[in-house]
Write a protein that holds these residues in place. Sequence first.
Motif, short mmCIF file in Angstrom:
data_model
loop_
_atom_site.label_atom_id
_atom_site.label_comp_id
_atom_site.label_asym_id
_atom_site.label_seq_id
_atom_site.Cartn_x
_atom_site.Cartn_y
_atom_site.Cartn_z
N CYS A 37 50.73 35.62 41.36
CA CYS A 37 51.56 35.53 40.15
C CYS A 37 52.96 35.04 40.54
O CYS A 37 53.63 35.67 41.36
N CYS A 40 55.54 38.14 39.41
CA CYS A 40 55.62 39.45 40.07
C CYS A 40 54.96 39.48 41.45
O CYS A 40 55.03 40.48 42.15
N CYS A 55 48.15 37.21 34.71
CA CYS A 55 48.36 38.21 35.76
C CYS A 55 47.87 39.58 35.27
O CYS A 55 48.24 40.02 34.19
N CYS A 58 51.42 41.93 35.36
CA CYS A 58 52.53 41.79 34.40
C CYS A 58 52.15 40.95 33.17
O CYS A 58 52.99 40.70 32.33
N HIS A 60 51.76 37.94 32.79
CA HIS A 60 52.31 36.59 32.80
C HIS A 60 51.18 35.57 32.91
O HIS A 60 50.21 35.79 33.64
ZN ZN Z 1 52.57 39.07 37.45
#
Ligand code: ZN
Length: 293
Positions: A37, A40, A55, A58, A60
């Motif tokens: 990711c 993070c 992800c 998080c 994302h």
């Molecule tokens: Zn992430």
Amino acid sequence: MSEDYPLTLMDLEKRFRTDEACRAYLTTLRWPNGWVCPRCGGRQGLPIRRGLWRCGNCRHEASVTAGTIFQDSHLPLTTWFRAMWHVTSQKNGVSALGLQRVLGLGSYKTAWSMLHKLRRAMVRPGRDRLRGTVEVDETYWGAQEPGVIGRLTEQKALVIVAAEEDGKGIGRIRLRCIADLTKASLHGFIGQSVEPGSMVRTDGLNAYLGLKGYIHDRQVQRLKRWLLGTHQGAVGQGHLDYYLDEFTFRFNRRKSASRGKLFYRLAQQAVQVEPAPFATLIKPPHIGRGGVK
Ligand SMILES: [Zn+2]
């Protein structure tokens, strides 16, 4: 992952016929040890659709091209791959016009922007500094004959070069535009380009004195002659640093047996550098006035 690249243009055409094939290739270059990711650093990526992951940590969402020079491009990756092949298979650099013709692009601006994004990818992020015995010299880029050094015009840019000694020849190089021949400019460049502890050879210019962290040897050297003998394409002022990066990329890999390997390096670096939106690239010059080479 072992280095895997096309060997010929035919190979490239066959292998990267679709954007999907290009994306799969970029994925192995960007994440050789599995998806990571970009936000993070989490390693649990859930594939959502082609080339896009979410992800698990998080939430994302990141695609393989996000955060690379290919981000926000409207061109197919297949076109980018052909551009990378063209750029790495030319010996003396590529012009935007040449790229436009080879790829059959409708717009010069598109070709120009592609070329400049690729040039940004030619500098490896976090690359090593030169080491061993390194010669450092400065010259006016574009001064074709030794005689013209004495009468400089506004067009000439001051360029500093560092080159590893390799027997009688030259090993790896670094090139950069500098504003002046002050101690700050010269020592700053050496600090960025040469590993501390190395032997640095310069000419007798006083501004080189007091170089800390290196063994300093002042003697007449052969670097200026070599620089003057190199192909120095016509380049607009603002673009010289990128042109020098392209020059360095080619020069440092000049002994590489395979064009495919250069292509591989460029593709690898293209997914490691930050995106360069068109607005941050400098305005393209008019064609027919020297242009960008
Ligand atoms: Zn992430």
